[in-house]
Design a protein around this motif. Sequence first.
Motif, PDB file in Angstrom:
ATOM      1  N   UNK A 161       0.844  -1.186   0.000  1.00 13.90           N
ATOM      2  CA  UNK A 161       0.000   0.000   0.000  1.00 13.90           C
ATOM      3  C   UNK A 161       0.887   1.247   0.000  1.00 13.90           C
ATOM      4  N   UNK A 162       0.434   2.273  -0.716  1.00 12.48           N
ATOM      5  CA  UNK A 162       1.207   3.506  -0.755  1.00 12.48           C
ATOM      6  C   UNK A 162       1.400   4.097   0.646  1.00 12.48           C
ATOM      7  N   UNK A 163       0.463   3.860   1.528  1.00  9.38           N
ATOM      8  CA  UNK A 163       0.571   4.389   2.886  1.00  9.38           C
ATOM      9  C   UNK A 163       1.705   3.736   3.675  1.00  9.38           C
ATOM     10  N   UNK A 164       2.221   2.587   3.204  1.00  7.97           N
ATOM     11  CA  UNK A 164       3.313   1.892   3.899  1.00  7.97           C
ATOM     12  C   UNK A 164       4.688   2.278   3.360  1.00  7.97           C
ATOM     13  N   UNK A 165       4.736   3.036   2.266  1.00  6.33           N
ATOM     14  CA  UNK A 165       6.015   3.326   1.607  1.00  6.33           C
ATOM     15  C   UNK A 165       6.964   4.073   2.537  1.00  6.33           C
ATOM     16  N   UNK A 166       6.482   5.097   3.227  1.00  6.62           N
ATOM     17  CA  UNK A 166       7.347   5.913   4.083  1.00  6.62           C
ATOM     18  C   UNK A 166       8.005   5.064   5.167  1.00  6.62           C
ATOM     19  N   UNK A 167       7.231   4.172   5.796  1.00  6.33           N
ATOM     20  CA  UNK A 167       7.774   3.334   6.865  1.00  6.33           C
ATOM     21  C   UNK A 167       8.835   2.373   6.334  1.00  6.33           C
ATOM     22  N   UNK A 168       8.592   1.805   5.138  1.00  7.44           N
ATOM     23  CA  UNK A 168       9.564   0.877   4.562  1.00  7.44           C
ATOM     24  C   UNK A 168      10.848   1.606   4.193  1.00  7.44           C
ATOM     25  N   UNK A 169      10.727   2.784   3.585  1.00  7.26           N
ATOM     26  CA  UNK A 169      11.923   3.545   3.226  1.00  7.26           C
ATOM     27  C   UNK A 169      12.699   3.970   4.470  1.00  7.26           C
ATOM     28  N   UNK A 170      11.984   4.314   5.524  1.00  8.03           N
ATOM     29  CA  UNK A 170      12.649   4.694   6.771  1.00  8.03           C
ATOM     30  C   UNK A 170      13.414   3.514   7.358  1.00  8.03           C
ATOM     31  N   UNK A 171      12.841   2.315   7.265  1.00  6.86           N
ATOM     32  CA  UNK A 171      13.519   1.123   7.771  1.00  6.86           C
ATOM     33  C   UNK A 171      14.762   0.819   6.951  1.00  6.86           C
ATOM     34  N   UNK A 172      14.666   0.999   5.621  1.00  4.02           N
ATOM     35  CA  UNK A 172      15.814   0.732   4.755  1.00  4.02           C
ATOM     36  C   UNK A 172      16.945   1.711   5.042  1.00  4.02           C
ATOM     37  N   UNK A 173      16.627   3.011   5.093  1.00  2.00           N
ATOM     38  CA  UNK A 173      17.661   4.014   5.335  1.00  2.00           C
ATOM     39  C   UNK A 173      18.196   3.934   6.763  1.00  2.00           C
ATOM     40  N   UNK A 174      17.389   3.391   7.677  1.00  2.50           N
ATOM     41  CA  UNK A 174      17.831   3.243   9.059  1.00  2.50           C
ATOM     42  C   UNK A 174      18.665   2.008   9.298  1.00  2.50           C
ATOM     43  N   UNK A 175      18.885   1.205   8.252  1.00  3.67           N
ATOM     44  CA  UNK A 175      19.746   0.037   8.386  1.00  3.67           C
ATOM     45  C   UNK A 175      19.085  -1.173   9.006  1.00  3.67           C
ATOM     46  N   UNK A 176      17.768  -1.236   9.031  1.00  6.92           N
ATOM     47  CA  UNK A 176      17.083  -2.395   9.607  1.00  6.92           C
ATOM     48  C   UNK A 176      17.249  -3.614   8.710  1.00  6.92           C
ATOM     49  N   UNK A 177      17.349  -4.769   9.349  1.00  5.81           N
ATOM     50  CA  UNK A 177      17.356  -6.022   8.598  1.00  5.81           C
ATOM     51  C   UNK A 177      15.906  -6.393   8.269  1.00  5.81           C
ATOM     52  N   UNK A 178      15.628  -6.655   6.999  1.00  4.70           N
ATOM     53  CA  UNK A 178      14.273  -6.960   6.555  1.00  4.70           C
ATOM     54  C   UNK A 178      14.165  -8.420   6.148  1.00  4.70           C
ATOM     55  N   UNK A 179      13.036  -9.007   6.462  1.00  9.53           N
ATOM     56  CA  UNK A 179      12.763 -10.408   6.111  1.00  9.53           C
ATOM     57  C   UNK A 179      11.309 -10.533   5.697  1.00  9.53           C
ATOM     58  N   UNK A 180      11.046 -11.469   4.802  1.00 10.03           N
ATOM     59  CA  UNK A 180       9.659 -11.737   4.418  1.00 10.03           C
ATOM     60  C   UNK A 180       9.251 -13.099   4.967  1.00 10.03           C
ATOM     61  N   UNK A 181       8.006 -13.159   5.390  1.00 10.71           N
ATOM     62  CA  UNK A 181       7.446 -14.387   5.967  1.00 10.71           C
ATOM     63  C   UNK A 181       6.125 -14.675   5.273  1.00 10.71           C
ATOM     64  N   UNK A 182       5.962 -15.852   4.678  1.00 14.17           N
ATOM     65  CA  UNK A 182       4.669 -16.181   4.043  1.00 14.17           C
ATOM     66  C   UNK A 182       3.535 -16.056   5.056  1.00 14.17           C
ATOM     67  N   UNK A 183       2.464 -15.440   4.681  1.00 13.57           N
ATOM     68  CA  UNK A 183       1.320 -15.269   5.578  1.00 13.57           C
ATOM     69  C   UNK A 183       0.722 -16.618   5.933  1.00 13.57           C
ATOM     70  N   UNK A 184       0.505 -16.824   7.205  1.00 19.75           N
ATOM     71  CA  UNK A 184      -0.091 -18.061   7.679  1.00 19.75           C
ATOM     72  C   UNK A 184       0.903 -19.036   8.255  1.00 19.75           C
TER      73      UNK A 184
END
Length: 206
Positions: free
Chosen positions: A180-203
């Motif tokens: 969602x476009x409303x989530x873009x700012x939070x994701x970009x902030x996490x990327x620029x902040x150096x957070x480790x990102x992972x994806x987890x299949x729903x369920x």
Amino acid sequence: MNSHPRPRRAFWGDVRFLVGLGMIAASLAGVWLVVSSAGATTPVLQATRTIVEGEAVGSDDFQVVEVNLSSLTDRYLAPQDLDGGSVASRTLAADELVPDSAVADAESRRTTTIVIETGTAVPGGVAVGSPVELWQSRMPEDGAAPEPPSILVDAATVASVVEDEGVLASSDAGVELVIERSDVAAVLAAITGGANLSIVPIGTAR
């Protein structure tokens, strides 16, 4: 020899005869309608591949199939209903008939795509169209206790996975997500902040 006149048929008998003929005609007409409707088909669009939510679509992404009207439980998209500048409003599986609600005008979409680098291996079951969660694990500040991982985006869709030399389960992988476009700012902030990102299949985990 005296001849006796033949008695005339009662009027109600003639009416009953005509009513019987009408009932037979109506029955035959009903059978004809059932038979003809059973063989009626209409052309609708069918996805030729997996189409991800938010992806631009055109005639090359679909094929036209003839479908029996009696098998349709909802209104599906006909070839003439596909307009230029259309996008998928939800993920469509390959060979799925396309409901008219699954395609929308590009200007009305509320999603976009973003590419992230994961700090962990991509689960083997994740593929194009998979619904996933995006988790983050922030690096602690000097002397601070590490924060537990948390969900950054609770509903995303995989648009593509960038394989590293043909090995999907590498330590890092690039994943294009529909969010969602409303989530873009939070994701970009996490990327620029150096957070480790992972994806987890729903369920599978929460």
